[in-house]
Structures are given as C-alpha cells and as structure tokens.
Design a protein around this motif. Structure first.
Motif, PDB file in Angstrom:
ATOM      1  N   ARG A   7       0.814  -1.219   0.000  1.00 26.72           N
ATOM      2  CA  ARG A   7       0.000   0.000   0.000  1.00 26.72           C
ATOM      3  C   ARG A   7       0.847   1.269   0.000  1.00 26.72           C
ATOM      4  NH1 ARG A   7      -5.398  -0.978   3.668  1.00 26.72           N
ATOM      5  NH2 ARG A   7      -6.323  -2.517   2.274  1.00 26.72           N
ATOM      6  N   ARG A   8       2.143   1.075   0.367  1.00 26.95           N
ATOM      7  CA  ARG A   8       3.006   2.260   0.313  1.00 26.95           C
ATOM      8  C   ARG A   8       3.000   2.854  -1.097  1.00 26.95           C
ATOM      9  NH1 ARG A   8       9.073  -0.379   0.394  1.00 26.95           N
ATOM     10  NH2 ARG A   8       8.055  -2.205   1.238  1.00 26.95           N
ATOM     11  N   ILE A  10       0.572   2.899  -3.297  1.00 28.48           N
ATOM     12  CA  ILE A  10      -0.640   3.698  -3.527  1.00 28.48           C
ATOM     13  C   ILE A  10      -0.440   5.097  -2.942  1.00 28.48           C
ATOM     14  CG2 ILE A  10      -3.124   3.891  -3.041  1.00 28.48           C
ATOM     15  CD1 ILE A  10      -2.945   1.352  -4.417  1.00 28.48           C
ATOM     16  N   ILE A  11       0.138   5.114  -1.720  1.00 29.56           N
ATOM     17  CA  ILE A  11       0.309   6.420  -1.052  1.00 29.56           C
ATOM     18  C   ILE A  11       1.341   7.268  -1.794  1.00 29.56           C
ATOM     19  CG2 ILE A  11       1.151   7.504   1.073  1.00 29.56           C
ATOM     20  CD1 ILE A  11      -0.157   5.092   2.556  1.00 29.56           C
ATOM     21  N   ILE A  12       2.448   6.628  -2.182  1.00 26.86           N
ATOM     22  CA  ILE A  12       3.467   7.375  -2.930  1.00 26.86           C
ATOM     23  C   ILE A  12       2.902   7.870  -4.258  1.00 26.86           C
ATOM     24  CG2 ILE A  12       5.646   7.077  -4.205  1.00 26.86           C
ATOM     25  CD1 ILE A  12       6.626   5.394  -1.814  1.00 26.86           C
ATOM     26  N   THR A  14      -0.189   8.582  -4.907  1.00 24.39           N
ATOM     27  CA  THR A  14      -1.062   9.731  -4.621  1.00 24.39           C
ATOM     28  C   THR A  14      -0.234  11.016  -4.525  1.00 24.39           C
ATOM     29  OG1 THR A  14      -2.406   8.225  -3.317  1.00 24.39           O
ATOM     30  CG2 THR A  14      -2.870  10.569  -3.063  1.00 24.39           C
ATOM     31  N   MET A  15       0.886  10.907  -3.774  1.00 22.47           N
ATOM     32  CA  MET A  15       1.743  12.096  -3.618  1.00 22.47           C
ATOM     33  C   MET A  15       2.267  12.578  -4.967  1.00 22.47           C
ATOM     34  SD  MET A  15       3.857  10.978  -0.247  1.00 22.47           S
ATOM     35  CE  MET A  15       3.110  11.089   1.378  1.00 22.47           C
ATOM     36  N   LEU A  16       2.691  11.612  -5.782  1.00 24.83           N
ATOM     37  CA  LEU A  16       3.246  11.986  -7.087  1.00 24.83           C
ATOM     38  C   LEU A  16       2.185  12.637  -7.970  1.00 24.83           C
ATOM     39  CD1 LEU A  16       5.587   8.943  -7.814  1.00 24.83           C
ATOM     40  CD2 LEU A  16       6.255  11.305  -7.304  1.00 24.83           C
TER      41      LEU A  16
ATOM     42  N   TYR B 178      -4.953   3.419   6.596  1.00 23.80           N
ATOM     43  CA  TYR B 178      -5.002   2.647   5.353  1.00 23.80           C
ATOM     44  C   TYR B 178      -3.759   1.778   5.216  1.00 23.80           C
ATOM     45  CZ  TYR B 178      -4.610   1.720   0.355  1.00 23.80           C
ATOM     46  OH  TYR B 178      -4.455   1.114  -0.854  1.00 23.80           O
ATOM     47  N   ARG B 179      -2.611   2.377   5.498  1.00 23.79           N
ATOM     48  CA  ARG B 179      -1.365   1.613   5.386  1.00 23.79           C
ATOM     49  C   ARG B 179      -1.363   0.434   6.350  1.00 23.79           C
ATOM     50  NH1 ARG B 179       1.722  -1.520   5.969  1.00 23.79           N
ATOM     51  NH2 ARG B 179       3.995  -1.549   5.777  1.00 23.79           N
ATOM     52  N   THR B 360       8.209  16.541  -2.309  1.00 24.40           N
ATOM     53  CA  THR B 360       7.752  15.187  -2.598  1.00 24.40           C
ATOM     54  C   THR B 360       8.860  14.182  -2.259  1.00 24.40           C
ATOM     55  OG1 THR B 360       6.538  16.212  -4.390  1.00 24.40           O
ATOM     56  CG2 THR B 360       6.572  13.824  -4.346  1.00 24.40           C
ATOM     57  N   GLU B 371       9.212   2.294   5.930  1.00 19.69           N
ATOM     58  CA  GLU B 371       8.999   0.921   5.474  1.00 19.69           C
ATOM     59  C   GLU B 371      10.150  -0.024   5.813  1.00 19.69           C
ATOM     60  OE1 GLU B 371       6.503  -0.668   4.344  1.00 19.69           O
ATOM     61  OE2 GLU B 371       5.081   0.955   3.956  1.00 19.69           O
ATOM     62  N   TYR B 383       4.696   7.128   9.150  1.00 19.37           N
ATOM     63  CA  TYR B 383       3.542   7.380   8.278  1.00 19.37           C
ATOM     64  C   TYR B 383       2.715   8.565   8.768  1.00 19.37           C
ATOM     65  CZ  TYR B 383       3.796   3.965   4.588  1.00 19.37           C
ATOM     66  OH  TYR B 383       4.156   3.309   3.453  1.00 19.37           O
ATOM     67  N   PHE B 390       2.161  15.823   4.248  1.00 20.72           N
ATOM     68  CA  PHE B 390       1.555  15.764   2.922  1.00 20.72           C
ATOM     69  C   PHE B 390       0.270  16.591   2.867  1.00 20.72           C
ATOM     70  CE2 PHE B 390      -1.335  13.299  -0.008  1.00 20.72           C
ATOM     71  CZ  PHE B 390      -0.800  13.837  -1.174  1.00 20.72           C
TER      72      PHE B 390
END
Lengths: 620, 443
Positions: A7-8, A10-12, A14-16, B178-179, B360, B371, B383, B390
C-alpha cells in the motif's frame, strides 16, 4: 513484513499525482499563460505623468506679462466619500448642498469615474487654501493637489495673450483622431491669442515616470523616468508701458490701437477697447466671467477688434495708397493737378490741389475721384466696361501689395483679410450675391466711391497700422508680429524676417510723407502735433449710417528714421482729427519722449475724461 | 557518552536529514525576503519575523539534537504522557486571551506558543503507540473507535479555538490507517465522496440550468439523475461483465453506495443553502472560477496568483519580488500562509517546481525510511509524519495556486511561526532517532 506493505505504493502514487497536478498548474500560470503576469503588472505598475512648466511671456524689455501662480485644486474620490459632515463641508467651501451634490455627480460621470479623484474645487489661492486645509483631513475622500495657473501681474493685453483652459471634449477627440495625439483629458491648452499660436512652444514636452507601488497605492520604487522638457518662454514685442497706457486712453471708448515698429514689423501694442482683465479668464470664475464677457456685454469685449474688424472702410487715409499707386502706374505725376470739382463728388473749401502733396494735405475728394478714374479707365479698351475690368485688376493687385485685402500672416489667431474689390466681386457679388451687377454691367462710374476709401473697401486696424509702417519704410513692410524671440536665446519665426515690397517704388513716397507732415503741421490733424517730434499722419472719417462716424488716424514718427507707426480707431468718435489723432499723438509722445509735455498732459486729460461710449449707451 | 552520541549521529538517515535541512534553510531565506524591512536589515534582528524565525530554528535544532540523545524506548514509553500533556495544554489554551479572534496561543514574553502544533506529533505518538501494541488489530471496530477517540479529543479542543484549518490536518491519519490495513474501500469511498461532494457544490454554486425538451430544471437535479444512472450501470457492469461470481452478493452494497451518494448530494445542497455563510459560498465560487472577484473575497487568491504568475520561468531574483513582500504587501499573509508566492515570484517556475519536487522527495523518503523499520511503532509514526506533512503541503499549495478554496494552513518549514517549526522538527527528529536504532530493537 506485513500483508499491507504494497500500500506504500498507492500512497506514494497519490503524492506523485498531487505534485504532478501542481507542476502542471504552475507551468501554466508561470510559463505558458501571460494573464497573471499582466494582472501583476496592473497591480504593481503606476505610471505618473510629469507635467512640464508652461513657458512664460515677457514684454520687449523683459517685463513679465504672464506669470505662474501656485494654486490648489480640491479633489474628490466619490467612492471614498463616507461619513462626512456635509453641512460643515459646504460651509467650509462656501457652497450649497445642491452644488455639493452636483459636484459629486460631476466627479462620477463622463470621463470621471467614482474610484478616481476628480476636481471638486478648482484653483484655490494660497490664502483660501490655508484656511481650508486644516479641516480637509476630516472629510474622507477629499484631497488636494498643487498646480500652477496663469497669472497676469499687469492685467493688460488680454486679447494679445489669450488664455489657457482645460482641453475641451471636441478638441481632445480631434487631437486623438487627426492630431498628434499629444493631449490627455485633463491637460490645459492655449485657447486664443499667443497662448494658442505658440501652444507647442509654450507647453514643452510631457515627461513620465514608472513606479512600483505598494498595496496602499504608495509609489515605492522608481523604475524609469523620462524627464519633462519645460515650455519655452516667449519674448514678445509688446511694450508693457505703451500697451498699458493705450488701454488707459481707450477707457470708455470703443475701438483699436495698433502700434508697430516699422523697421522690424514688431507690434508694440495691440489694443482692443473695451478690454478686460485677463486674470478673469484664469481660475475658478472662468465660466461666469466668460459668459459675462461673451453674452452680457453689448460692447463685446471678447472681440479682438484690431484684427477682427476688417470691414472698416479706410476713408480718406486710403488716398495715400491711391496717390502712390497712381504715381507708380504713371497715370499721374507728382506735379499733376486736378480741379476741386465739387460736382463730381462733395468736398470742402480749400486751396487748389496743384499737386499730389496739396491734394493729400487737404484730402481733396474730387482730386482722387479723377486719380481713381485714370487708374480704372485707362483707355486701353474702347468699351468702358472692358476698360474698367482691366483697370480694376491692375489696381487690385497694386493695393494688395500694401497688405490690404489679404490676410497678414501674423501670429495672432483670427486675422481677417478685409476686402479690396476686384472684377469678380462686382460681376458676381455686389451689391448682392443673388443680384450682382454682372459682367460688363459696371464701370468706373459705378464704383467711384472706392476712390476716397469708401465704397466696397474694408480694412482692419492692423492693416492700417501696417500701411503707416509701409509709408514710414518707403515701400516695404515686415509682416506685423508679436513675438521677438522664442526662448531666451531663440529667434523669431523666419517668415517675420522677410521684407515684403509693395508695388510702389521708394521715390514716390517722398511727396506722400511730406503731405502727411503737413497734415499734422497745419492740416486736418493738428491735434496730433507733438512738441519736438515731427509726426506724419493722415486722418480718416469712416461714414457710418447708424450713429456717429468712426474716427480714424494713422501716423508714424519721427519723420526721419521712424520708430513707431500707429493706427487708431475710435468707433463713433466722429471726425478723425479729434479723438484718434489725439490718442495717436499721446501714444507717440509716450513711446518716443517717455514724458509728456505740458501740451501732451492737457491732451491726455481731455482724452481720459472723454466718454465716447459706455456700457449704458444706447446704440445699435 | 560521547562515543554513544557519535554512534547515534553516525546512524542518522543522511538523505532525510539533508532534505529536512534544505527545506528549513530555504524556508528561512524565504521568510527573510518576504518580511524584510530596511529598518532592521540583519537576519538576526529579533524584533522582526526573520529574527524570531531564526531563533526558533536554532531552538528546534537544539531540541532535535537533544531528542537524538534520548533512548528510543524512553520516547515510546513517554508517548501517552506527551499526548496527555499536550491535550491538557489544548484545554488550558482555550482560556487564554484571544489573538486575532482565536484562543490558540500562549503568550510568553515576545514569543507565542501554539499548542495545536505540538498536538500533531503528540497525537502521532499516541496512535503509533496504540496501534503497535501487541494484539491490537486494525480490523476490529474497537481499535477504530479508540483511534478515532485519540484524534477526536485534541481535534475537539482545536475546533473550540476555533482553528478548523489545523483540524483538517487530523483527517490525514486516514492514510496511516489505510497503510496499517484499513479497508481500501473506505479510502476509496471517501475519495468518491469528495469528488461527488465537490461536484455537487459546483453545480449548486454555478446555479446552472438545464433545458431538456423545454423542461427547465436546475443542473444539480440532472446531476442526481446521473449519479443514480451511473451506480446502476456500474452495478450491472461489475456484476455481469467484470466479476460474474459476485453476482447477487453486492446488490445491497451498491444500493447502499448509491443511496449514500444521493444523500451526500442532498446534504451538500442543504449545507450550501443553510449551513454555509455567504463568505464560504463566495470562496467556493472564486475557487470554481465562477467569479473573478479581485477586490472582495477573491482578493487573496487574485493577488497570490498574480505574484506567482509574475515570477515567469526563472523568477525575478532573490529579494527582487514586487508583490509578495513586506515592502509592497500586495499579497496578504505573504510570510505565513501565502509564503509560497514569495518563493515562486522570486525563483519562478524553476524554483517552484524544484520546491514541490524537494517536498515530494522528502515525503517519499520518510515513507521509504518508515517501510524499512522492524519496529511497528516507528513505521506508524513515520507514516503519521508523512501524512500530516503531505496534507499541509497539498492543501497549502492547492490553495495558493487557486485549486482549493482559501483555507488557513501553513506550509511546513516555510511559513513563519515558531511553534510550527518546533513541532515539525520534533516530529522529524523523533523519527530520525527511532530510525537510527532500527537495528538494535525489534519492535
């Protein structure tokens, strides 16, 4: 390791995505699109116009004719007018509530807009302003601006100087459409007189500056500056003392004085009576004063008579021109005599006109009747009608060489040509355009009145003064003009340095000048005598159907090396020998001798006391 | 002791530290330019914003170094205590005198302290501690409720200040959840809800009318119809084409989903008419571009965009801005919420693009470091930090470049404000400290 570690991504991701969206948006507003750059410029840039100082006007000896006054305009920004004590404001400025509302309305309409400052009260003097300024801050939306205004220290020569006024809507749009696109809507321009003719020289060149302003509208940084170029000063040919003196003499009279320096064509004074104080047309009361001058005064002081009234018949003075032309054309000689035959045209009793000189001295009408007949009907054609047509054309050209019947290219606006009739005029225009004489339907006998300066001849006082200058110069003239120098080290306009020769040769002027001397010495203009100065002059009386005749006199002095040539018109002043001659001699004496003799002082008193006409005179 | 400190510093994640310091220094320089005053030109002038900011940065770095000397276990064990202390501060601050209409600050001498900035890392600590406790499973409702409670208590106090901008940041914990295993449908559902809600408000605000067969009705009714149609199509599409084996099972879910979407649209319409004030409605209209109001509500946005746009591709140069600084002040709040304008104006597109890339990279580095942890606590805390930063970054920049309505949220490390820089620094240094001992500890 856990089940959700993917899922990391997906989050990354989103940020991009967010950063990508930001990047595209920034690329658009900073690089691709110019809208926001233009808007930023609108926000930050402030252009300021720098108005140059308008040139000043001096007289021929360096005395100030037009100066500059510091005045203060009160400005209003209608949008910001809030929470003010209207009654207090009205009493402070001495206006009524209605006027207040009108002024606010005016400041928000037309090319004024409510979020910009517009004039609320114009041209307050320093004294008035210092009374008002302590309270100004307590009224939101009101502000003041310092400005310069035209001031006339001596209060004379209104017609010569003209006046300056905010540009009219018509003139502005004309300048934008077909002009040089120089003016802004709130600029001041010369409306008449020298202010108009020398507008370009006087106004200078506008400068501008770009500032960066802050959020409150204060200019912070000067980005660029184009300096203004000050207007040039005008050194006029007017003699301030002579002008003032002439205006004084013409008080309570109607008419003109024009004095010219024959050797240069420079106008020493140009007087239109009645006159007015030029300060009246500078400042807040302009509208009221202008209306008053234009409409409410039956004597029409706004008219510049010396140049505008070109329908004056010259009367007997015209005999000078007739004599000169006749001698030049060879139809008479200096020694030609005619009988004073009163059956031809009326005359008074005088010695026999044995020659030109005596004829001029006594202003003999029958003599010049016969001279004119020889000029018009020369016997070159058998038909007198055809002969007259030829004659009048030759005569017309000769007369026009004296600056009569033509527009003198002087530096005063509104100059008129006057009229020297020609064949065409009698064919098609006289006695009326609808019913003219017609070709070959007129001859000398129809037009003989011209011989003695009556008939269909019209000249202006300026042209008459120029005639005096021509005779003083023995045959040439410089176009009369009012400005000697443009700028301190400048020169006059080149056209004023050129001699204009008449068609009469210098040798024919001697007898005419001698006659003019005799006219003053023991002829019709004895009133024009000045102790110790030989004055040459000629009287004229312009017949006038409605009221008294106009009194006219031209002269120059001294006889040798003339310094001044002058024409004086006193309307309704009856016979030319009286008022016009007296006034002319006073002007000459004042100019040449500076101090008046005992004789002169008496004359001066008579002239000053004479009320030929005043506003209340009942005349048409 | 010396040896130990050296040891810790040797293990600190250098890329993250460098990115952090780069942001802090760039931020300080921007504050300096944005609030520069000719009367006190030195950057250390204590009576000026930049002087104070410099002092706060030094304090933050000193505290950061102090944190690096702490034991990881000590930090973990203090999590609830820190959370409790900060929550009490949030309660007490409500009784402080209001500054600019909000009870958000303690005033001590010339400095002010804003406890809600500390609530960000304090709440992160508490959530990390709770979720990393053995036996706590995120799928359980009880867990969700406790996490919600941990967020809601400080959130409630912050709302009372009132400071809705900071409260918004607390929604960022949804990424952490979510994570850690929260159903992706919830996040997806929230995403859809956001899209549907924003569109509903857009149609409402635009007051557009639709004319179909001379039957005129408001566009948002057509929108409702489209939503229903879309859910029906999606339902049949999924059930019959994509995943035939789910046939019949998801009927209820889809109907609930569609109903909730409709409910959301109705709620948005209702809120727009009855809950929002005019100023809120105006902000939405400006954001949707329905209104280019450069004098009234749209003023901030208009000025900000002008400043950014005027930077062009390469910018006007450092200290050469003409809109967003103290000298000209065309951009309001140019050293706090709108500080990005100052940066973008002076450095142009190259600078602003570099900044968002830097940001970013910083966020992604936090996630990468998180991670690699064996310790669940450290990972969750990482996170939390990434999500909070963010959210700040996303909402602040979106607002400044006109993609979101004007919401008072600062840009971390850039916007002037001592408590913020201190709070974010503590967060990053705790994370760096925890990371540095990842090989020594198991959990």
């Amino acid at each position: 390791m856990d089940a959700f570690q993917h899922r990391r991504w997906i989050i990354i991701l989103t940020m991009l995505i967010v950063t990508l969206v930001f990047g595209v948006r920034l690329l658009y507003i900073q690089v691709l699109n110019n809208d926001w750059k233009n808007r930023a410029e609108q926000i930050t840039h402030h252009k300021v116009t720098i108005h140059p100082a308008r040139g000043l006007l001096y007289d021929r000896n360096g005395e100030l004719l037009v100066a500059v006054n510091q005045v203060y305009d009160i400005l209003v920004t209608p949008k910001d007018v809030k929470d003010i004590d209207t009654a207090q404001l009205c009493s402070l400025f001495g206006i009524s509530k209605t006027e207040f509302l009108q002024k606010i309305e005016y400041a928000s309409t037309g090319y004024n807009v409510s979020y910009k400052a517009s004039t609320f009260i114009e041209s307050m003097s320093k004294e008035e302003y210092s009374r008002v300024v302590p309270y100004l801050n307590s009224f939101n939306g009101f502000d003041s601006k310092r400005r310069t205004n035209r001031g006339y220290p001596s209060g004379i020569a209104a017609h010569v100087l003209g006046y300056v006024r905010k540009i009219s809507a018509e003139q502005y749009s004309k300048d934008q459409k077909v002009g040089e696109k120089y003016y802004n809507q709130n600029d001041y321009v010369g409306i008449t007189g020298l202010e108009k003719v020398y507008e370009k020289e006087l106004r200078g060149e506008r400068g501008s500056a770009f500032f960066l302003r802050d959020y409150a509208g204060n200019d912070k940084t000067n980005l660029e500056e184009n300096y203004a170029i000050s207007g040039q000063n005008l050194y006029t040919s007017i003699d301030i003392n002579l002008q003032a003196y002439g205006e004084r003499l013409m008080k309570n009279k109607l008419g003109s004085i024009v004095a010219i320096e024959p050797s240069t064509g420079e106008i020493l004074s140009l007087i239109s009576a009645p006159s007015f104080d030029p300060n009246k047309l500078s400042g807040r009361e302009f509208s009221e004063n202008y209306k008053e001058l234009l409409n409410n005064d039956t004597l029409k002081p706004i008219i510049n008579r010396p140049i505008y009234n070109a329908n004056y018949r010259p009367g007997s003075i015209f005999k000078l021109v007739q004599a000169l032309i006749a001698m030049q054309e060879g139809v008479i000689m200096q020694s030609t005599g005619f009988a004073c035959n009163k059956s031809l045209i009326n005359c008074h009793n005088h010695e026999h006109p044995l020659n030109v000189q005596i004829a001029i001295k006594h202003s003999c009408n029958p003599y010049f009747y016969q001279v004119y007949k020889r000029l018009i009907q020369r016997g070159e054609q058998s038909s007198i009608f055809k002969d007259s047509r030829l004659g009048i054309e030759k005569w017309n050209a000769a007369v026009k060489s004296f600056g009569l019947g033509v527009k003198l290219n002087t530096d005063i606006p509104g100059v008129k040509a006057g009229r020297i009739p020609d064949a065409n005029y009698y064919d098609n225009e006289f006695p009326s355009k609808s019913n003219p004489y017609g070709k070959y339907r007129w001859a000398f006998s129809t037009i003989y009145s011209n011989s003695i300066g009556e008939g269909e001849i019209g000249v202006s006082p300026l042209q008459m003064a120029n005639l005096a200058a021509i005779i003083a110069n023995r045959g040439y003239y410089y176009t009369p003009h009012l400005v000697k120098k443009i700028g301190k080290d400048g020169s006059k306009r080149p056209e004023y340095l050129k001699k204009n020769y008449t068609m009469a040769a210098a040798k024919y002027f001697g007898p005419v000048i001698n006659a003019m001397e005799m006219v003053v010495e023991n002829g019709t203009a004895r009133n024009a005598q000045v102790d110790s100065i030989i004055v040459c002059g000629k009287t004229g009386t312009v017949q006038n159907e409605t009221f008294n005749d106009h009194s006219v006199f031209i002269a120059f002095a001294p006889k040798e090396n003339p310094q001044i040539a002058i024409a004086v018109y006193v309307e309704y002043g009856t016979w030319g020998g009286i008022w016009a001659a007296k006034i002319a001699s006073l002007m000459i004496e004042k100019y040449l001798a500076k101090e008046l003799s005992e004789n002169g002082k008496n004359k001066e008193k008579q002239v000053l006391d004479a009320i030929i006409l005043d506003k209340h005179s009942d005349f048409k | 002791m010396e040896n130990r400190t050296k040891n810790i510093i040797g293990k600190v994640d250098v890329p993250l530290l460098v990115l952090f310091l780069a942001l802090v220094i760039a931020g300080l320089l921007t504050v300096y330019s944005a609030s520069y005053s000719e009367e006190s030109p030195q950057i250390y002038s204590l009576d000026k914003a930049y002087g104070k900011q410099l002092v706060w940065i030094i304090i933050s770095l000193l505290i950061g170094v102090l944190i690096l000397t702490l034991e990881g276990s000590f930090i973990r064990n203090s999590a609830y205590i820190v959370y409790g202390v900060v929550t009490i501060m949030l309660l007490i601050v409500l009784f402080m005198p209001a500054i600019k209409g909000a009870h958000s600050w303690f005033k001590i001498g010339g400095f002010t302290i804003q406890p809600s900035e500390f609530a960000k890392f304090a709440t992160s600590l508490a959530i990390a501690h709770f979720l990393s406790t053995t036996g706590v499973k995120i799928q359980e409702t009880k867990t969700k409720l406790i996490v919600f409670f941990l967020i809601a208590v400080p959130g409630f106090f912050i709302l009372q200040q009132p400071d809705p901008g900071t409260l918004l940041v607390f929604f960022s914990f949804i990424f952490v959840m979510y994570r850690e295993g929260l159903s992706g449908n919830i996040l997806l559902g929230m995403f859809f809800a956001l899209i549907i809600g924003v569109m509903a408000i857009f149609f409402k605000a635009s007051e557009a009318n639709v004319n179909i067969f001379s039957w005129v009705f408001e566009a948002n009714y057509l929108y409702l119809f489209v939503i229903v149609l879309a859910s029906v199509l999606i339902h049949f599409g999924i059930t019959y084409l994509v995943m035939p084996r789910y046939r019949g099972k998801k009927y209820i879910t889809n109907i609930i989903g569609a109903s909730m979407a409709l409910l959301l649209v109705f709620s948005c319409n209702y809120a727009y008419d009855n809950v929002f004030k005019d100023r809120h409605r105006d902000r939405f209209e400006v954001m949707f571009g329905l209104k280019l109001d450069r004098k009234g509500v749209g003023y901030n946005s208009y000025q900000a965009l002008s400043a950014i746009g005027s930077g062009g591709s390469a910018g006007k140069g450092y200290f050469k801005g003409t809109l967003s600084n103290d000298k000209y002040k065309h951009v309001p709040e140019q050293s706090t919420d709108f500080i990005f304008c100052s940066w973008a104006e002076e450095w142009g597109f190259l600078g602003s693009f570099l900044l968002i890339i830097l940001y970013t990279a910083f966020l992604i580095r936090i996630i990468m470091v998180a991670e690699r942890q064996k310790s669940k606590f450290t990972r969750i805390f990482g996170y939390c930090a990434a999500s909070i930063l963010f959210f700040h970054y996303m909402i602040n920049i979106a607002m400044v470049i006109g993609l979101a309505p004007v919401i008072g949220i600062p840009l971390p490390f850039f916007s002037k404000g001592g408590s913020a820089i201190l709070g974010f620094s503590i967060m990053i240094f705790i994370f760096l400290r925890m990371d540095s001992e990842r090989k020594d500890v198991l959990r």
